[in-house]
Design an enzyme around this catalytic site. Structure first.
Site, PDB file in Angstrom:
ATOM      1  CD1 TRP A   1      53.761  15.310  53.927  1.00 36.83           C
ATOM      2  CD2 TRP A   1      55.131  14.616  55.536  1.00 36.83           C
ATOM      3  NE1 TRP A   1      54.229  16.417  54.585  1.00 36.83           N
ATOM      4  CE2 TRP A   1      55.070  16.018  55.571  1.00 36.83           C
ATOM      5  CE3 TRP A   1      55.937  13.959  56.467  1.00 36.83           C
ATOM      6  CZ2 TRP A   1      55.789  16.775  56.490  1.00 36.83           C
ATOM      7  CZ3 TRP A   1      56.647  14.716  57.371  1.00 36.83           C
ATOM      8  CH2 TRP A   1      56.575  16.104  57.383  1.00 36.83           C
TER       9      TRP A   1
ATOM     10  CB  CYS B   1      54.640   7.685  51.759  1.00 41.15           C
ATOM     11  SG  CYS B   1      53.557   9.016  51.241  1.00 41.15           S
TER      12      CYS B   1
ATOM     13  CG  ASN C   1      57.059   6.721  48.810  1.00 39.23           C
ATOM     14  OD1 ASN C   1      56.654   7.881  48.709  1.00 39.23           O
ATOM     15  ND2 ASN C   1      58.185   6.397  49.407  1.00 39.23           N
ATOM     16  N   GLY C   2      54.956   8.056  46.135  1.00 40.51           N
ATOM     17  CA  GLY C   2      55.221   8.790  44.901  1.00 40.51           C
ATOM     18  C   GLY C   2      53.983   9.557  44.490  1.00 40.51           C
TER      19      GLY C   2
ATOM     20  CG  HIS D   1      78.127  52.300  57.968  1.00 41.10           C
ATOM     21  ND1 HIS D   1      78.224  53.653  57.721  1.00 41.10           N
ATOM     22  CD2 HIS D   1      77.620  51.748  56.831  1.00 41.10           C
ATOM     23  CE1 HIS D   1      77.771  53.917  56.510  1.00 41.10           C
ATOM     24  NE2 HIS D   1      77.411  52.773  55.934  1.00 41.10           N
TER      25      HIS D   1
ATOM     26  CD  GLU E   1      73.482  25.687  64.814  1.00 40.31           C
ATOM     27  OE1 GLU E   1      72.712  25.397  65.727  1.00 40.31           O
ATOM     28  OE2 GLU E   1      73.101  25.887  63.640  1.00 40.31           O
TER      29      GLU E   1
ATOM     30  NE  ARG F   1      60.711   8.698  53.199  1.00 42.80           N
ATOM     31  CZ  ARG F   1      61.233   9.473  52.264  1.00 42.80           C
ATOM     32  NH1 ARG F   1      62.253  10.230  52.546  1.00 42.80           N
ATOM     33  NH2 ARG F   1      60.737   9.492  51.052  1.00 42.80           N
TER      34      ARG F   1
ATOM     35  CD  GLU G   1      70.861  28.939  58.661  1.00 40.54           C
ATOM     36  OE1 GLU G   1      70.469  29.703  59.545  1.00 40.54           O
ATOM     37  OE2 GLU G   1      70.864  27.702  58.789  1.00 40.54           O
TER      38      GLU G   1
ATOM     39  CE  LYS H   1      73.056  25.677  60.841  1.00 33.61           C
ATOM     40  NZ  LYS H   1      71.702  26.173  60.660  1.00 33.61           N
TER      41      LYS H   1
ATOM     42  CE  LYS I   1      66.284  19.666  64.614  1.00 29.64           C
ATOM     43  NZ  LYS I   1      67.095  20.503  63.732  1.00 29.64           N
TER      44      LYS I   1
HETATM   45  O1  M6R Z   1      61.901  24.604  65.447  1.00 29.03           O
HETATM   46  P1  M6R Z   1      62.194  26.045  65.115  1.00 29.03           P
HETATM   47  O2  M6R Z   1      62.426  26.263  63.686  1.00 29.03           O
HETATM   48  O3  M6R Z   1      61.136  26.979  65.642  1.00 29.03           O
HETATM   49  O4  M6R Z   1      63.542  26.372  65.884  1.00 29.03           O
HETATM   50  C1  M6R Z   1      64.054  27.661  65.930  1.00 29.03           C
HETATM   51  C2  M6R Z   1      65.530  27.647  66.258  1.00 29.03           C
HETATM   52  O5  M6R Z   1      65.738  27.124  67.524  1.00 29.03           O
HETATM   53  C3  M6R Z   1      66.314  26.820  65.235  1.00 29.03           C
HETATM   54  O6  M6R Z   1      66.066  27.284  63.946  1.00 29.03           O
HETATM   55  C4  M6R Z   1      67.820  26.867  65.508  1.00 29.03           C
HETATM   56  O7  M6R Z   1      68.308  28.160  65.361  1.00 29.03           O
HETATM   57  C5  M6R Z   1      68.527  25.940  64.522  1.00 29.03           C
HETATM   58  N1  M6R Z   1      68.330  24.572  64.872  1.00 29.03           N
HETATM   59  C6  M6R Z   1      69.974  26.231  64.428  1.00 29.03           C
HETATM   60  O8  M6R Z   1      70.570  25.466  63.430  1.00 29.03           O
END
Ligand code: M6R
Length: 600
Positions: free
Chosen positions: A75, A2, A99-100, A499, A483, A27, A476, A480, A595
């Site tokens: 939240w 919060c 908050n808490g 394989h 990208e 937040r 993952e 990272k 994003k």
């Molecule tokens: O908002 P979402 O989790 O649905 O987004 C899915 C992907 O676009 C997202 O996870 C993307 O692969 C990451 N930002 C990469 O770090």
């Protein structure tokens, strides 16, 4: 999760509170509210959802002049997001924002009801204001009443309280959650906030309150209850403040993971089981299998969950990339629980997959970070990950909170299905509670990834390899790196290298090997030996030293593979980020990416 603000002074109190809450909205934003005090009158405005709703309400009201005010953006932890549960909370003549979490609120509430107090909300916070008034009615001394109140609270509580019983003051206390007090740029002005960005430009000197420090402020004095505080200079750049001194949002968000995962677990674990107020046990009625759909990082969280659902809940689970699922003409039957995972709740492919499931009459659940997003509105059930706003395009804390929610969900289902012994449940719950510790970043591990990064700026590719849940983690890690560094990387199950991909092995092929001690260590070790025998450059991440590694990142010894998982996650995030920084890339806004991917 919060945000709190407070103001004493002669400028526009309402404006400071609303502007400040806007800064803190990331937040939490399931409701917001402010309380404004003018001598013998307190006016309160609350609204559900985003701050704009509160702003609209205020724009349509006639406002007085106020010298004091407190505000909050929420939240939800205890009690659903409703206007009654929104802060500030009222007693007879006082208001509080908090908050808490008050851990002993149930016993305090019973005591206060017995003493004749009426409660209107389902929150833990409301006990604070009633407790204060209970003491004030007896002692007729607001400072003493506030101190008595604080002494009875257990848990985490950063608080601002105003009262008609002493209408020129704000009572404040910090414990667990952050709180800052500032002397404003104007004469006779005191400001409060739970983070420094609302204060930038309006104050120069602040006290970042330590736990256990509180006091009383009026326009011309701030009286602390103890001497344990010191004034410091407030940064002047909002960008800098928003990044908390980190170089990039991705770095800040990587460091934040320990805290947001704690927030994510708040109120959801007790000694025996997992509690999700937002779903109920009937969710599994008639369900024989789980299908998970997601994209990118969220897909990797889903893949991780598939191991946990089968291992712990004993429910068949398969996972699909949403963009593939949409066009494969999938067979959907109503004995399947359809789970989508999304940070944003807006990703077009995942949203479309959810629509298909709904149209076919499947029960649906979304694991999401953004309340009121398209997916949370469409899905039958929602579990929020409480990660706070993630600004870096490369997901970090979204993944760790999703994975924690999914792990908790697998235990929640296991309990319903009676597929787990009490002993195993206990040890899983114990391990879950340790996750925030595994996500803490030591200087030495960050320095190590920084130093190593300079050796990995070239080559013809990276293979991140692992087994079991460490395979999605390898995916993952590779995502990272790709990208933000624009280097070619693949995540692979380590047993699958022989394989085909092992043909690529040479000194310019970098293998990042995830070698947890607590899961299939010997199996992965022999896979890595095969790569080493073909002269691939090996960087192993493990608590156990591995003599064939060219480079080695030592993680801590633990007794649960998921704790190793989270520590290795942090290592992979830092490693990619440090490589990206060395290559001079824009870490937070990598090329060609967005994003939120709201197009197909
Ligand atoms: O908002 P979402 O989790 O649905 O987004 C899915 C992907 O676009 C997202 O996870 C993307 O692969 C990451 N930002 C990469 O770090």
């Amino acid at each position: 999760m919060c945000g709190i603000v407070g103001y004493i002074g002669s400028k526009d109190t309402t404006k400071f509170l609303l502007d400040g809450l806007k800064e803190l909205e990331y937040r939490g934003y399931d409701s917001a509210g402010i309380a404004l005090l003018n001598k013998d009158r307190i006016d309160v405005f609350k609204a559900l959802g985003k701050l704009n709703n509160l702003q609209d309400k205020i724009d349509h009201s006639t406002l007085d002049e106020y010298d004091i005010g407190i505000g909050h953006t929420r939240w939800a932890t205890h009690g659903k997001p409703t206007e009654l549960n929104a802060h500030p909370h009222l007693g007879e003549y006082s208001y509080v924002v908090h908050n808490g979490i008050i851990e002993n609120y149930k016993e305090l509430k019973d005591e206060l009801i017995e003493a004749g107090h009426n409660f209107v909300s389902q929150t833990d916070t409301e006990v604070i204001v009633h407790l204060f008034e209970n003491y004030q009615n007896k002692l007729n001394d607001t400072t003493k009443a506030f101190k008595e109140t604080i002494s009875r609270l257990q848990g985490a509580f950063s608080i601002l309280l105003i009262s008609k019983a002493n209408p020129e003051k704000i009572f404040f206390f910090k414990h667990g959650s952050p709180l800052i007090i500032a002397r404003g740029n104007e004469e006779e002005e005191v400001l409060f906030s739970s983070s420094d960005s609302p204060l930038i430009g309006l104050a120069k000197e602040v006290v970042y309150l330590e736990d256990g420090i509180g006091g009383v402020a009026s326009k011309n004095s701030i009286d602390f209850f103890s001497d344990d505080y010191s004034w410091s200079t407030l940064p002047t750049s909002k960008q800098f403040a928003q990044k908390n001194g980190f170089r990039f949002f991705m770095e800040k968000e990587t460091y934040e993971q320990s805290d947001v995962v704690s927030d994510c677990m708040l109120g959801r674990i007790n000694d025996e089981e997992i509690i999700f107020d937002e779903i109920d046990k009937s969710l599994l009625d008639g369900i024989k299998e789980i299908k998970i759909c997601a994209c990118g990082t969220s897909y990797h969280a889903g893949l991780t969950a598939s191991y946990l659902f089968e291992r712990l809940s004993k429910i068949k689970c398969n996972v699909e990339i949403a963009s593939e699922f949409r066009y494969k003409e999938p067979l959907l039957t109503d004995d399947t629980l359809f789970i989508v995972i999304s940070q944003s709740g807006e990703t077009a492919d995942t949203l479309e997959a959810l629509k298909m499931a709904k149209n076919n009459g499947l029960k649906s659940l979304v694991i999401c970070n953004v309340d009121n997003s398209s997916m949370t509105r469409m899905s039958d059930y929602t579990i929020l990950t409480r990660a706070g706003i993630e600004k870096g395009v490369a997901s970090t804390k979204a993944f760790s909170t999703q994975t924690v929610v999914l792990w908790m969900l697998s235990l929640y289902f296991a309990k319903i299905k009676d597929s787990i012994s009490n002993e195993l449940m206990k040890s899983e719950l114990h391990a879950l509670r340790e996750v925030p510790k595994s996500l803490l970043i030591s200087n030495s591990i960050h320095e190590k990834t920084k130093r190593l990064s300079k050796r990995y700026l070239h080559g013809h590719g990276f293979f991140f390899i692992g087994r079991d849940v460490f395979f999605p983690l390898a995916l993952e890690g590779a995502l990272k790196l790709k990208e933000i560094s624009y280097l070619h990387a693949e995540g692979y199950p380590s047993g699958e290298m022989k394989h085909g991909p092992i043909a690529l092995a040479d000194p310019e092929l970098f293998t990042i090997a995830l070698m947890p001690e607590n899961l299939l260590y010997d199996k992965i070790k022999s896979n890595v030996e095969e790569l080493s025998a073909r002269d691939s450059t090996i960087c192993s991440i493990s608590p156990l030293e591995f003599e064939l590694s060219d480079d080695f990142i030592k993680t801590q010894k633990t007794d649960h593979y998921m704790l190793e998982f989270f520590e290795m996650l942090v290592v992979l995030q830092l490693f990619s980020m440090e490589i990206s920084i060395r290559l001079g890339n824009d870490v937070d806004m990598p090329r060609n990416l967005a994003k939120s991917v709201t197009v197909e």
